[in-house]
Design an enzyme around this catalytic site. Structure first.
Site, PDB file in Angstrom:
ATOM      1  N   HIS A  36       4.327   7.077   7.958  1.00  0.00           N
ATOM      2  CA  HIS A  36       3.441   6.835   6.818  1.00  0.00           C
ATOM      3  C   HIS A  36       1.991   6.898   7.291  1.00  0.00           C
ATOM      4  O   HIS A  36       1.717   6.725   8.466  1.00  0.00           O
ATOM      5  CB  HIS A  36       3.711   5.457   6.185  1.00  0.00           C
ATOM      6  N   ASP A  37       1.089   7.130   6.356  1.00  0.00           N
ATOM      7  CA  ASP A  37      -0.351   7.133   6.630  1.00  0.00           C
ATOM      8  C   ASP A  37      -0.760   8.228   7.614  1.00  0.00           C
ATOM      9  O   ASP A  37      -1.553   8.003   8.536  1.00  0.00           O
ATOM     10  CB  ASP A  37      -0.816   5.742   7.115  1.00  0.00           C
ATOM     11  N   HIS A  52      -1.453   0.448  13.002  1.00  0.00           N
ATOM     12  CA  HIS A  52      -1.885   1.811  12.705  1.00  0.00           C
ATOM     13  C   HIS A  52      -2.908   2.380  13.672  1.00  0.00           C
ATOM     14  O   HIS A  52      -3.447   3.448  13.439  1.00  0.00           O
ATOM     15  CB  HIS A  52      -2.425   1.883  11.267  1.00  0.00           C
ATOM     16  N   SER A  89       7.851  -1.168   0.509  1.00  0.00           N
ATOM     17  CA  SER A  89       8.596   0.017   0.958  1.00  0.00           C
ATOM     18  C   SER A  89      10.069  -0.322   1.184  1.00  0.00           C
ATOM     19  O   SER A  89      10.944   0.540   1.002  1.00  0.00           O
ATOM     20  CB  SER A  89       7.977   0.591   2.238  1.00  0.00           C
ATOM     21  N   SER A 114       7.381  -5.646  17.261  1.00  0.00           N
ATOM     22  CA  SER A 114       8.161  -4.410  17.301  1.00  0.00           C
ATOM     23  C   SER A 114       8.602  -4.039  18.716  1.00  0.00           C
ATOM     24  O   SER A 114       9.753  -3.651  18.950  1.00  0.00           O
ATOM     25  CB  SER A 114       7.308  -3.297  16.677  1.00  0.00           C
ATOM     26  N   GLY A 125       7.275  -2.340  10.321  1.00  0.00           N
ATOM     27  CA  GLY A 125       6.189  -2.733   9.413  1.00  0.00           C
ATOM     28  C   GLY A 125       6.736  -3.050   8.034  1.00  0.00           C
ATOM     29  O   GLY A 125       6.869  -2.195   7.177  1.00  0.00           O
ATOM     30  N   ASP A 138       8.963  -6.876  11.630  1.00  0.00           N
ATOM     31  CA  ASP A 138       7.542  -7.239  11.493  1.00  0.00           C
ATOM     32  C   ASP A 138       7.363  -8.631  12.079  1.00  0.00           C
ATOM     33  O   ASP A 138       8.238  -9.493  11.922  1.00  0.00           O
ATOM     34  CB  ASP A 138       7.161  -7.256   9.995  1.00  0.00           C
ATOM     35  N   PHE A 145       0.828  -1.210   0.000  1.00  0.00           N
ATOM     36  CA  PHE A 145       0.000   0.000   0.000  1.00  0.00           C
ATOM     37  C   PHE A 145       0.862   1.259   0.000  1.00  0.00           C
ATOM     38  O   PHE A 145       0.706   2.131   0.842  1.00  0.00           O
ATOM     39  CB  PHE A 145      -0.919   0.022   1.228  1.00  0.00           C
TER      40      PHE A 145
HETATM   41  N1  SAH Z   1       5.769  -0.733   5.132  1.00  0.00           N
HETATM   42  C1  SAH Z   1       5.003  -1.697   4.354  1.00  0.00           C
HETATM   43  C2  SAH Z   1       3.582  -1.900   4.882  1.00  0.00           C
HETATM   44  C3  SAH Z   1       3.481  -2.291   6.326  1.00  0.00           C
HETATM   45  S1  SAH Z   1       1.832  -2.818   6.749  1.00  0.00           S
HETATM   46  C4  SAH Z   1       4.941  -1.220   2.920  1.00  0.00           C
HETATM   47  O1  SAH Z   1       4.724  -0.004   2.729  1.00  0.00           O
HETATM   48  O2  SAH Z   1       5.088  -2.012   2.001  1.00  0.00           O
HETATM   49  C5  SAH Z   1       1.969  -2.933   8.493  1.00  0.00           C
HETATM   50  C6  SAH Z   1       2.735  -4.148   8.994  1.00  0.00           C
HETATM   51  O3  SAH Z   1       2.951  -3.938  10.390  1.00  0.00           O
HETATM   52  C7  SAH Z   1       2.014  -5.492   8.859  1.00  0.00           C
HETATM   53  O4  SAH Z   1       2.771  -6.348   8.036  1.00  0.00           O
HETATM   54  C8  SAH Z   1       1.932  -6.013  10.305  1.00  0.00           C
HETATM   55  O5  SAH Z   1       2.210  -7.411  10.432  1.00  0.00           O
HETATM   56  C9  SAH Z   1       2.988  -5.202  11.010  1.00  0.00           C
HETATM   57  N2  SAH Z   1       2.760  -5.019  12.446  1.00  0.00           N
HETATM   58  C10 SAH Z   1       1.644  -4.552  13.051  1.00  0.00           C
HETATM   59  N3  SAH Z   1       1.814  -4.511  14.392  1.00  0.00           N
HETATM   60  C11 SAH Z   1       3.074  -4.959  14.636  1.00  0.00           C
HETATM   61  C12 SAH Z   1       3.857  -5.172  15.820  1.00  0.00           C
HETATM   62  N4  SAH Z   1       3.376  -4.892  17.037  1.00  0.00           N
HETATM   63  N5  SAH Z   1       5.110  -5.664  15.690  1.00  0.00           N
HETATM   64  C13 SAH Z   1       5.614  -5.972  14.467  1.00  0.00           C
HETATM   65  N6  SAH Z   1       4.934  -5.777  13.321  1.00  0.00           N
HETATM   66  C14 SAH Z   1       3.682  -5.288  13.393  1.00  0.00           C
HETATM   67 MG    MG Z   2       1.576   2.355   5.392  1.00  0.00          MG
END
Ligand code: SAH
Ligand code: MG
Length: 211
Positions: A166-167, A141, A49, A121, A43, A68, A17
């Site tokens: 982001h976002d 998010h 990304s 994370s 993430g 992640d 995304f």
């Molecule tokens: N940066 C990526 C999109 C990330 S989507 C891009 O732009 O291509 C958000 C990601 O955060 C998901 O894959 C989800 O598994 C991860 N995520 C959510 N909460 C998390 C946590 N507490 N620890 C590690 N990863 C997490």
């Molecule tokens: Mg994002």
């Protein structure tokens, strides 16, 4: 700095995304701030990304650590709008974006630049001690995870380094408000000041201590 066309192609076609204009903003920031130290992404998802960041790391002589658990955020679980059923691991009834990420980064030829850390994370943050040239927050998010990511990781952004969100959607009609709230908190702390914005990407620079 321009991104090599084959990496731009790979990034545009990877699952995820991140529109190209925002990805290129990430690339530009990472080219600059990656010179100061490692780049850390919270993430990973499928590595879209990470291609932009990895391409920049190669040019800047830096490296990307991307964190992640690969089990997906709440908004991409089964039943939610952004859910991708091809990312389910039926053995465990859970999402798993790690195999897709690995194939994406291998196909892009960025395995030397992009280091995956698989775990929550907050668990990884508790072990972290390396100053970062750039931190990119794009994990969970909603308020709790974005706040945890900010509190756990932003202290590691080195003086003059970048904190990138982001976002960020100032208008609730465009998307969730948690990243926007934490972005405002970072600005209000006085530790960070905004240097650029592109789409929902915000690049802040560390101008003082603390968070
Ligand atoms: N940066 C990526 C999109 C990330 S989507 C891009 O732009 O291509 C958000 C990601 O955060 C998901 O894959 C989800 O598994 C991860 N995520 C959510 N909460 C998390 C946590 N507490 N620890 C590690 N990863 C997490
Ligand atoms: Mg994002």
């Amino acid at each position: 700095m321009t991104m090599p066309s084959e990496l731009l192609f790979a990034a545009k076609h990877a699952k995820g995304f991140m529109p190209a204009n925002e990805g290129l903003a990430l690339f530009a920031a990472a080219c600059e701030y990656g010179k100061l130290g490692p780049i850390c992404e919270i993430g990973t998802y499928c590595g879209k990304s990470a291609i932009y960041l990895g391409a920049a790391a190669r040019q800047a002589g830096s490296v990307v650590v991307t964190v992640d658990h690969h089990r997906g955020s709440e908004e991409i679980q089964p039943g939610w709008a952004h859910h991708d059923p091809t990312l389910m691991d039926i053995r465990f009834g859970k999402m798993d974006s790690l195999p897709t990420f690995r194939a994406t980064i291998a196909a892009a030829g960025l395995e030397d630049e992009v280091i995956a850390v698989v775990g929550r994370s907050e668990r990884v943050a508790a072990l972290w001690n390396t100053p970062l040239g750039m931190l990119f927050i794009d994990g969970g998010h909603s308020d709790e995870p974005v706040t945890r990511d900010y509190e756990g990781w932003a202290p590691h952004v080195m003086p003059g380094g970048a904190l990138v969100f982001h976002d960020v959607y100032p208008d609730p009609a465009d998307g969730g408000q948690a990243p926007y709230r934490v972005y405002l908190r970072a600005l209000e702390s006085g530790a960070f000041s905004e240097v650029s914005a592109e789409g929902s990407v915000r690049v802040l620079e560390r101008v003082g201590p603390g968070i």
